[in-house]
Write a protein that holds these residues in place. Structure first.
Motif, mmCIF file in Angstrom:
data_model
loop_
_atom_site.group_PDB
_atom_site.id
_atom_site.type_symbol
_atom_site.label_atom_id
_atom_site.label_comp_id
_atom_site.label_asym_id
_atom_site.label_seq_id
_atom_site.Cartn_x
_atom_site.Cartn_y
_atom_site.Cartn_z
ATOM 1 N N PRO A 148 54.853 98.098 19.022
ATOM 2 C CA PRO A 148 56.284 97.767 19.112
ATOM 3 C C PRO A 148 56.675 96.566 18.276
ATOM 4 N N LEU A 149 55.753 95.639 18.044
ATOM 5 C CA LEU A 149 56.045 94.485 17.195
ATOM 6 C C LEU A 149 56.251 94.936 15.756
ATOM 7 N N ALA A 150 55.391 95.850 15.287
ATOM 8 C CA ALA A 150 55.551 96.373 13.931
ATOM 9 C C ALA A 150 56.847 97.159 13.795
ATOM 10 N N ASP A 151 57.205 97.895 14.838
ATOM 11 C CA ASP A 151 58.460 98.650 14.799
ATOM 12 C C ASP A 151 59.653 97.699 14.778
ATOM 13 N N ALA A 152 59.538 96.570 15.479
ATOM 14 C CA ALA A 152 60.608 95.574 15.459
ATOM 15 C C ALA A 152 60.754 94.969 14.064
ATOM 16 N N VAL A 153 59.635 94.732 13.395
ATOM 17 C CA VAL A 153 59.682 94.212 12.029
ATOM 18 C C VAL A 153 60.404 95.202 11.125
ATOM 19 N N ASP A 154 60.090 96.478 11.266
ATOM 20 C CA ASP A 154 60.749 97.499 10.451
ATOM 21 C C ASP A 154 62.248 97.522 10.708
ATOM 22 N N ALA A 155 62.647 97.488 11.987
ATOM 23 C CA ALA A 155 64.073 97.515 12.333
ATOM 24 C C ALA A 155 64.797 96.279 11.787
ATOM 25 N N ALA A 156 64.149 95.122 11.895
ATOM 26 C CA ALA A 156 64.770 93.891 11.402
ATOM 27 C C ALA A 156 64.928 93.923 9.887
ATOM 28 N N HIS A 157 63.915 94.413 9.183
ATOM 29 C CA HIS A 157 63.981 94.425 7.723
ATOM 30 C C HIS A 157 65.033 95.410 7.221
ATOM 31 N N ARG A 158 65.202 96.513 7.941
ATOM 32 C CA ARG A 158 66.265 97.444 7.548
ATOM 33 C C ARG A 158 67.640 96.814 7.738
ATOM 34 N N ALA A 159 67.723 95.837 8.655
ATOM 35 C CA ALA A 159 68.986 95.116 8.867
ATOM 36 C C ALA A 159 69.075 93.868 7.988
ATOM 37 N N GLY A 160 68.057 93.631 7.159
ATOM 38 C CA GLY A 160 68.058 92.480 6.275
ATOM 39 C C GLY A 160 67.735 91.169 6.968
ATOM 40 N N VAL A 161 66.976 91.215 8.055
ATOM 41 C CA VAL A 161 66.671 90.026 8.851
ATOM 42 C C VAL A 161 65.160 89.824 8.901
ATOM 43 N N ALA A 162 64.713 88.585 8.770
ATOM 44 C CA ALA A 162 63.300 88.237 8.943
ATOM 45 C C ALA A 162 63.086 87.720 10.368
ATOM 46 N N LEU A 163 61.964 88.110 10.988
ATOM 47 C CA LEU A 163 61.691 87.724 12.373
ATOM 48 C C LEU A 163 60.830 86.476 12.490
ATOM 49 N N GLY A 164 60.115 86.115 11.442
ATOM 50 C CA GLY A 164 59.278 84.923 11.503
ATOM 51 C C GLY A 164 58.104 85.066 12.452
ATOM 52 N N ILE A 165 57.411 86.205 12.409
ATOM 53 C CA ILE A 165 56.287 86.414 13.339
ATOM 54 C C ILE A 165 54.973 85.902 12.767
ATOM 55 N N SER A 199 64.986 80.251 5.375
ATOM 56 C CA SER A 199 64.321 80.673 4.136
ATOM 57 C C SER A 199 63.197 81.672 4.402
ATOM 58 N N GLY A 200 63.051 82.120 5.666
ATOM 59 C CA GLY A 200 62.008 83.071 5.998
ATOM 60 C C GLY A 200 62.173 84.374 5.240
ATOM 61 N N ARG A 201 61.044 84.948 4.813
ATOM 62 C CA ARG A 201 61.064 86.160 4.008
ATOM 63 C C ARG A 201 60.493 87.331 4.800
ATOM 64 N N THR A 202 60.948 88.532 4.440
ATOM 65 C CA THR A 202 60.432 89.723 5.117
ATOM 66 C C THR A 202 58.950 89.919 4.818
ATOM 67 N N THR A 203 58.502 89.504 3.631
ATOM 68 C CA THR A 203 57.078 89.639 3.310
ATOM 69 C C THR A 203 56.223 88.785 4.249
ATOM 70 N N ASP A 204 56.785 87.673 4.734
ATOM 71 C CA ASP A 204 56.047 86.842 5.684
ATOM 72 C C ASP A 204 55.808 87.588 6.999
ATOM 73 N N ASP A 205 56.748 88.456 7.383
ATOM 74 C CA ASP A 205 56.584 89.210 8.617
ATOM 75 C C ASP A 205 55.424 90.198 8.514
ATOM 76 N N VAL A 206 55.294 90.877 7.368
ATOM 77 C CA VAL A 206 54.201 91.836 7.202
ATOM 78 C C VAL A 206 52.868 91.091 7.199
ATOM 79 N N ARG A 207 52.818 89.941 6.543
ATOM 80 C CA ARG A 207 51.597 89.137 6.592
ATOM 81 C C ARG A 207 51.351 88.657 8.033
ATOM 82 N N GLY A 208 52.420 88.389 8.752
ATOM 83 C CA GLY A 208 52.276 87.994 10.144
ATOM 84 C C GLY A 208 51.661 89.105 10.986
ATOM 85 N N LEU A 209 52.025 90.370 10.707
ATOM 86 C CA LEU A 209 51.405 91.486 11.412
ATOM 87 C C LEU A 209 49.914 91.552 11.113
ATOM 88 N N GLY A 210 49.555 91.331 9.832
ATOM 89 C CA GLY A 210 48.143 91.310 9.475
ATOM 90 C C GLY A 210 47.408 90.178 10.160
#
Length: 523
Positions: free
Chosen positions: A148-165, A189-200
């Protein structure tokens, strides 16, 4: 719970410069015009000068997750939290309040973000406790938790928002075993790429107990690095780690490289597949033993496989392996429950291993015993599951509910402390108890120190039936000690609701405490 009604004297303080040194912010103080009382510091992210708290909302009388921000980061974090608050997703705790006026917040704070409290543990605590105890979480537990965390990242990025995870204390795993963004405080200044690295990084942490990104929180060990500066592969630290999850963690951490994973959708898809595949494996039925009709024999009874002995051994081996896997996953689940909770017990319905009775001692042969064919005898019956039932608002101390059926009179479950008796704020609070099979009850014994509390015993056809769908079997007023409530005869049921309609009053506070519930089966 005590409601906060006092205003903080700094609520009308003059303007504070954004860079001003804040007054000491410690547990017990109230902020934001006295609405929020800080209870416990649970983490922080110094990159944005944020501190994470469990706090008490005096207006709504419930615990909340509260992030305080100092310095020039406050206004930017508030704006980012507002954007996250517009999202509605099960993997993101709902944002309840944001404030950016230092005069209203007080104590020199420049930003305040309030969200729903997620009982359980943050990723850092969860993973380090598992590592210290030598436990390795199975693949499906990790995949189910982080999906569900990864799905939240996807939903946020489609809305143009970074979650900072990309910070392990921002993410908490609830009593249901699912991870959520608990503190939605992220730099503008948080980036969406930071969220994917956060999942990793979250995957790496759950596999190894180490944090692979820079600046791990206090108490969390950094992952060892290779000569290129990248974190070593998870399996070099924990050889037993899932190869699939280890590879996924490395690909997420690779960022924008050609071999990297670049979207939350890809991570969610794989985690969802892994969780379902592992769950399906657990549902496989053991192969039948030799001598029974099996898939190895065809329709002609005279024709037998040429290597009958070999296949017989294989069937036995697979059966033993299936049983061992079931036992292992049951043990892992019980261990996960232990370190997920704030107070060891879980907040979701808690499975309790039935106690052996004098009438059914193990034979010592190791073989399954035949089920009795005679009617069930009258007497106490062990409950299998328990949960708090609430019509509105947060459930009362759900992580302690299983104490009412643990057989220990020294442990107990207690309602919140209410400033007014029922039904001023709510009609009542209840405990739903389930059994492994439908039963007919003759009585319920309640051990409680809360003399004067009134209760009803109701049948609950299902956990979703609601109060209106239940039937009253008996009622009574509790005395200090044990009270037995006789029940009317009715159809067998698998769920019973102990519904508290009146609270005891002590020192101006209204509450009810239950130490133990004993259910007596009818003869």
């Amino acid at each position: 719970m005590e409601e906060v009604v006092s205003r903080h004297p700094e609520s009308n303080a003059p303007d504070l410069p954004l860079g001003a040194t804040p007054d000491p912010v410690t547990p017990g103080i109230t902020i934001a015009d006295g609405r929020y009382r800080l209870l416990e510091k649970v983490g922080g992210d110094q990159r944005v000068h944020a501190t994470f708290w469990r706090a008490r909302d005096g207006m709504l009388d419930r615990d909340v997750a509260l992030a305080t921000v100092t310095g020039t980061d406050g206004p930017r974090c508030v704006q980012a939290a507002l954007a996250i608050g517009r999202l509605e997703h099960a993997g993101i705790a709902r944002v309840l309040d944001v404030q950016g006026d230092p005069r209203q917040i007080g104590h020199g704070l420049t930003g305040l973000v309030v969200s729903e409290w997620v009982p359980g543990a943050d990723l850092a605590t969860l993973s380090t406790e598992a590592t210290r105890s030598g436990r390795t979480l199975p693949t499906n537990v990790i995949a189910r938790a982080l999906s569900p965390l990864a799905d939240a990242v996807d939903a946020a990025h489609r809305a143009g928002v970074a979650l900072g995870i990309d910070h392990p204390q921002r993410v908490r795993v609830g009593h249901d075993g699912l991870a959520r963004v608990a503190f939605p405080v992220v730099s503008a200044s948080g980036r969406t790429t930071d969220d994917v690295r956060g999942l990793g990084a979250a995957l790496y942490l759950t596999l190894t107990g180490r944090w692979p990104l820079p600046d791990p929180p206090a108490g969390l060990l950094a992952a060892p690095s290779s000569a290129t500066g990248h974190a070593l592969p998870p399996q070099s630290l924990r050889p037993a780690a899932s190869p699939t999850l280890a590879t996924l963690a490395e690909r997420c951490l690779a960022g924008a490289s050609p071999n990297g994973v670049h979207s939350g959708a890809a991570v969610h898809h794989l985690l969802d597949q892994l969780a379902n595949a592992e769950a399906d494996t657990m549902l496989l039925t053991p192969m039948p033993l030799a001598g029974s009709q099996s898939s190895w024999s065809d329709d002609d009874e005279g024709d037998e496989p040429p290597d009958r002995d070999r296949r017989r051994k294989l069937a036995i081996g697979v059966s033993v392996l299936a049983v061992a896997v079931l036992v292992l996953f049951g043990w892992v689940a019980s261990q996960l429950v232990g370190f997920l909770s704030d107070d060891n017990p879980t907040g979701t319905p808690t499975l309790v291993v039935p106690k052996p009775s004098d009438a059914a001692q193990p034979s010592g042969s190791g073989q399954p015993q035949p089920q009795p064919t005679q009617p069930a005898q009258a007497g106490p019956i062990q409950a299998a599951e328990v949960q708090v039932f609430n019509l509105k608002g947060d459930p009362d101390n759900p992580n302690r509910a299983n104490r009412v059926i643990d057989g220990n009179l020294e442990s107990s479950w207690k309602t919140f402390d209410y400033n007014q008796p029922f039904p001023a704020l709510k009609d009542g609070v209840g405990i739903i108890v389930s059994f492994v099979e439908p039963v007919t009850l003759a009585a319920v014994q309640i051990d409680s120190p809360s003399a004067g509390s009134t209760v009803e015993i109701r049948t609950a056809p299902s956990g979703e039936a609601g109060l209106a769908g239940s039937t009253v079997l008996g009622s009574g007023t509790l005395a200090a000690g044990r009270t037995e409530i006789q029940l009317q005869a009715g159809a067998p049921g698998q769920r019973v609701l102990v519904w508290i309609t009146g609270l005891s009053t002590v020192s101006g506070k209204n509450s009810t405490e239950l130490a133990e519930l004993t259910f007596i089966r009818a003869g």
